[in-house]
Design a protein around this motif. Structure first.
Motif, PDB file in Angstrom:
ATOM      1  N   VAL A  54       0.846  -1.199   0.000  1.00 26.01           N
ATOM      2  CA  VAL A  54       0.000   0.000   0.000  1.00 26.01           C
ATOM      3  C   VAL A  54       0.879   1.246   0.000  1.00 26.01           C
ATOM      4  CG1 VAL A  54      -1.643   1.367   1.348  1.00 26.01           C
ATOM      5  CG2 VAL A  54      -1.989  -1.100   1.097  1.00 26.01           C
ATOM      6  N   LYS A  55       1.918   1.248   0.815  1.00 26.54           N
ATOM      7  CA  LYS A  55       2.838   2.385   0.877  1.00 26.54           C
ATOM      8  C   LYS A  55       3.416   2.690  -0.504  1.00 26.54           C
ATOM      9  CE  LYS A  55       7.052   1.603   1.881  1.00 26.54           C
ATOM     10  NZ  LYS A  55       8.290   1.153   2.571  1.00 26.54           N
ATOM     11  N   LEU A  56       3.895   1.685  -1.198  1.00 28.98           N
ATOM     12  CA  LEU A  56       4.495   1.887  -2.516  1.00 28.98           C
ATOM     13  C   LEU A  56       3.450   2.333  -3.540  1.00 28.98           C
ATOM     14  CD1 LEU A  56       6.985  -1.115  -2.644  1.00 28.98           C
ATOM     15  CD2 LEU A  56       7.472   1.278  -2.129  1.00 28.98           C
ATOM     16  N   HIS A  57       2.242   1.825  -3.386  1.00 29.89           N
ATOM     17  CA  HIS A  57       1.152   2.241  -4.281  1.00 29.89           C
ATOM     18  C   HIS A  57       0.849   3.724  -4.075  1.00 29.89           C
ATOM     19  CE1 HIS A  57      -2.573   1.968  -6.613  1.00 29.89           C
ATOM     20  NE2 HIS A  57      -3.112   2.722  -5.658  1.00 29.89           N
ATOM     21  N   ILE A  58       0.773   4.159  -2.826  1.00 29.55           N
ATOM     22  CA  ILE A  58       0.487   5.558  -2.528  1.00 29.55           C
ATOM     23  C   ILE A  58       1.647   6.442  -2.972  1.00 29.55           C
ATOM     24  CG2 ILE A  58       0.133   7.229  -0.662  1.00 29.55           C
ATOM     25  CD1 ILE A  58      -2.337   5.536  -1.417  1.00 29.55           C
ATOM     26  N   LYS A  59       2.858   5.938  -2.864  1.00 29.58           N
ATOM     27  CA  LYS A  59       4.023   6.683  -3.354  1.00 29.58           C
ATOM     28  C   LYS A  59       3.867   6.984  -4.831  1.00 29.58           C
ATOM     29  CE  LYS A  59       7.336   4.389  -4.878  1.00 29.58           C
ATOM     30  NZ  LYS A  59       7.840   3.837  -6.179  1.00 29.58           N
ATOM     31  N   ASP A  60       3.545   5.962  -5.613  1.00 32.84           N
ATOM     32  CA  ASP A  60       3.354   6.143  -7.054  1.00 32.84           C
ATOM     33  C   ASP A  60       2.189   7.090  -7.329  1.00 32.84           C
ATOM     34  OD1 ASP A  60       5.442   4.434  -7.634  1.00 32.84           O
ATOM     35  OD2 ASP A  60       4.158   2.666  -7.808  1.00 32.84           O
ATOM     36  N   PHE A  61       1.137   6.964  -6.543  1.00 34.27           N
ATOM     37  CA  PHE A  61      -0.048   7.802  -6.704  1.00 34.27           C
ATOM     38  C   PHE A  61       0.280   9.274  -6.472  1.00 34.27           C
ATOM     39  CE2 PHE A  61      -3.665   9.975  -4.711  1.00 34.27           C
ATOM     40  CZ  PHE A  61      -4.634   9.834  -5.694  1.00 34.27           C
ATOM     41  N   VAL A  62       0.992   9.571  -5.385  1.00 33.21           N
ATOM     42  CA  VAL A  62       1.341  10.959  -5.055  1.00 33.21           C
ATOM     43  C   VAL A  62       2.259  11.549  -6.111  1.00 33.21           C
ATOM     44  CG1 VAL A  62       2.547  12.444  -3.401  1.00 33.21           C
ATOM     45  CG2 VAL A  62       1.002  10.657  -2.572  1.00 33.21           C
ATOM     46  N   LEU A  63       3.255  10.797  -6.535  1.00 33.15           N
ATOM     47  CA  LEU A  63       4.195  11.307  -7.527  1.00 33.15           C
ATOM     48  C   LEU A  63       3.521  11.560  -8.871  1.00 33.15           C
ATOM     49  CD1 LEU A  63       7.425   9.217  -6.829  1.00 33.15           C
ATOM     50  CD2 LEU A  63       6.899  11.554  -6.122  1.00 33.15           C
ATOM     51  N   GLU A  64       2.659  10.661  -9.256  1.00 35.34           N
ATOM     52  CA  GLU A  64       1.972  10.824 -10.541  1.00 35.34           C
ATOM     53  C   GLU A  64       1.032  12.019 -10.526  1.00 35.34           C
ATOM     54  OE1 GLU A  64      -0.931   8.339 -13.631  1.00 35.34           O
ATOM     55  OE2 GLU A  64      -0.049   7.332 -11.897  1.00 35.34           O
ATOM     56  N   LYS A  65       0.335  12.211  -9.392  1.00 38.13           N
ATOM     57  CA  LYS A  65      -0.685  13.258  -9.328  1.00 38.13           C
ATOM     58  C   LYS A  65      -0.113  14.631  -8.983  1.00 38.13           C
ATOM     59  CE  LYS A  65      -5.388  13.990  -7.654  1.00 38.13           C
ATOM     60  NZ  LYS A  65      -5.973  13.918  -9.013  1.00 38.13           N
ATOM     61  N   TYR A  66       0.924  14.657  -8.137  1.00 43.43           N
ATOM     62  CA  TYR A  66       1.411  15.942  -7.637  1.00 43.43           C
ATOM     63  C   TYR A  66       2.903  16.207  -7.863  1.00 43.43           C
ATOM     64  CZ  TYR A  66      -3.025  16.375  -5.151  1.00 43.43           C
ATOM     65  OH  TYR A  66      -4.359  16.489  -4.845  1.00 43.43           O
ATOM     66  N   GLY A  67       3.645  15.202  -8.286  1.00 38.61           N
ATOM     67  CA  GLY A  67       5.086  15.362  -8.412  1.00 38.61           C
ATOM     68  C   GLY A  67       5.504  16.503  -9.316  1.00 38.61           C
ATOM     69  N   GLU A  68       4.961  16.550 -10.502  1.00 43.08           N
ATOM     70  CA  GLU A  68       5.341  17.589 -11.463  1.00 43.08           C
ATOM     71  C   GLU A  68       4.900  18.968 -10.987  1.00 43.08           C
ATOM     72  OE1 GLU A  68       4.794  18.690 -16.209  1.00 43.08           O
ATOM     73  OE2 GLU A  68       4.101  16.762 -15.420  1.00 43.08           O
ATOM     74  N   GLU A  69       3.695  19.044 -10.436  1.00 44.77           N
ATOM     75  CA  GLU A  69       3.144  20.325  -9.984  1.00 44.77           C
ATOM     76  C   GLU A  69       3.991  20.939  -8.868  1.00 44.77           C
ATOM     77  OE1 GLU A  69      -0.932  22.121  -7.908  1.00 44.77           O
ATOM     78  OE2 GLU A  69      -0.869  20.057  -8.666  1.00 44.77           O
ATOM     79  N   THR A 142       3.551   3.166  11.570  1.00 47.10           N
ATOM     80  CA  THR A 142       4.622   2.526  12.350  1.00 47.10           C
ATOM     81  C   THR A 142       5.507   1.614  11.503  1.00 47.10           C
ATOM     82  OG1 THR A 142       3.166   0.688  12.972  1.00 47.10           O
ATOM     83  CG2 THR A 142       3.238   2.592  14.457  1.00 47.10           C
ATOM     84  N   GLY A 143       5.230   1.528  10.198  1.00 49.12           N
ATOM     85  CA  GLY A 143       5.997   0.629   9.335  1.00 49.12           C
ATOM     86  C   GLY A 143       7.204   1.316   8.711  1.00 49.12           C
ATOM     87  N   LYS A 144       7.948   0.553   7.934  1.00 46.35           N
ATOM     88  CA  LYS A 144       9.124   1.093   7.244  1.00 46.35           C
ATOM     89  C   LYS A 144       8.699   2.204   6.290  1.00 46.35           C
ATOM     90  CE  LYS A 144      11.673  -3.260   7.513  1.00 46.35           C
ATOM     91  NZ  LYS A 144      12.219  -4.404   6.758  1.00 46.35           N
ATOM     92  N   ASN A 145       9.574   3.194   6.174  1.00 48.58           N
ATOM     93  CA  ASN A 145       9.225   4.368   5.377  1.00 48.58           C
ATOM     94  C   ASN A 145       9.807   4.316   3.975  1.00 48.58           C
ATOM     95  OD1 ASN A 145      11.860   6.100   5.174  1.00 48.58           O
ATOM     96  ND2 ASN A 145      11.785   5.385   7.292  1.00 48.58           N
ATOM     97  N   TRP A 146       9.328   5.191   3.144  1.00 42.20           N
ATOM     98  CA  TRP A 146       9.877   5.430   1.812  1.00 42.20           C
ATOM     99  C   TRP A 146      10.081   6.928   1.700  1.00 42.20           C
ATOM    100  CZ3 TRP A 146       8.804   8.499  -2.331  1.00 42.20           C
ATOM    101  CH2 TRP A 146       9.455   8.182  -3.538  1.00 42.20           C
ATOM    102  N   TRP A 147      11.193   7.335   1.086  1.00 46.87           N
ATOM    103  CA  TRP A 147      11.442   8.758   0.949  1.00 46.87           C
ATOM    104  C   TRP A 147      12.013   9.074  -0.425  1.00 46.87           C
ATOM    105  CZ3 TRP A 147      16.042  10.932  -0.386  1.00 46.87           C
ATOM    106  CH2 TRP A 147      17.163  10.092  -0.336  1.00 46.87           C
ATOM    107  N   CYS A 148      11.882  10.311  -0.797  1.00 42.14           N
ATOM    108  CA  CYS A 148      12.514  10.816  -2.005  1.00 42.14           C
ATOM    109  C   CYS A 148      12.564  12.336  -1.899  1.00 42.14           C
ATOM    110  CB  CYS A 148      11.743  10.365  -3.245  1.00 42.14           C
ATOM    111  SG  CYS A 148      12.683  10.557  -4.784  1.00 42.14           S
ATOM    112  N   VAL A 149      12.960  13.016  -2.966  1.00 38.54           N
ATOM    113  CA  VAL A 149      13.036  14.473  -2.965  1.00 38.54           C
ATOM    114  C   VAL A 149      11.947  15.023  -3.878  1.00 38.54           C
ATOM    115  CG1 VAL A 149      14.468  16.483  -3.514  1.00 38.54           C
ATOM    116  CG2 VAL A 149      15.501  14.451  -2.480  1.00 38.54           C
TER     117      VAL A 149
END
Length: 203
Positions: A54-69, A142-149
């Motif tokens: 789920v975390k990785l899915h939401i990561k892709d979702f956020v980047l696709e929808k808001y990353g460029e903006e 409380t689970g492992k995180n994912w990060w980027c810039v």
């Protein structure tokens, strides 16, 4: 004999001073990078296989929808202001996506200033220290995180033209051997600063 010892002592002193100067310059560049970066930090609900997916899915979702903006802002201040202005929209969209995929929890999104250890990510490196970040907690967070810039938009593999040439060189080291000791010293110093800050805050 005394002259020989003096020469050795002077040589050691010279090496220490040169090294200290290099570390000081490197630390200053790292500080400038931190002051020009908005990171994306997503905390999974737990470490279960499902929650990590789920975390990785939401990561892709956020980047696709808001990353460029969010990545096209002219500077960090505008990037933070733009993110804050649509923070509720980001959280609402994430919650709708969580509902769509039948995840049994919601999200909590904030702009925070938080500590990161030295992190190596694909083809770039970020030094340890305090960074501004868009933090997304999924469920209990409380689970492992994912990060980027998020800004500049390195998550999307774009250029580093928001950084100076020297800052770009540091970021693109990707764990090169000659930089690892410098990153280690910076992390040690930033960790110490964090602990001192906590102690002062408690007192």
């Amino acid at each position: 004999m005394n002259l020989k010892r003096l020469e050795i002592s002077l040589l050691i002193a010279f090496v220490v001073l040169v090294t200290a100067g290099q570390i000081t310059s490197f630390a200053k560049d790292c500080d400038d990078i931190r002051g020009n970066t908005l990171r994306l930090h997503i905390m999974a609900n737990s470490d279960s296989e499902y929650d990590q997916k789920v975390k990785l899915h939401i990561k892709d979702f956020v980047l696709e929808k808001y990353g460029e903006e969010l990545g096209k802002s002219e500077n960090l201040i505008l990037a933070k202001l733009n993110t804050k202005s649509i923070l509720n929209n980001i959280q609402d969209d994430i919650d709708k996506e969580l509902f769509r995929i039948k995840a049994p929890y919601k999200s909590d999104c904030k702009i925070v200033n938080m500590y990161f250890n030295t992190r190596y990510y694909d083809n770039f490196t970020m030094a340890a220290g305090m960074y501004d970040a868009l933090r997304v907690n999924l469920g209990e967070g409380t689970g492992k995180n994912w990060w980027c810039v998020m800004y500049p938009p390195l998550c999307l593999g774009t250029s580093l033209d928001k950084y100076s040439d020297e800052e770009e060189k540091i970021i693109q080291t990707s764990g090169e051997y000659n930089f690892i000791p410098k990153f280690a010293v910076v992390e040690l110093w930033e960790n110490l600063k964090k602990k001192l800050h906590k102690t002062q805050h408690i007192n």
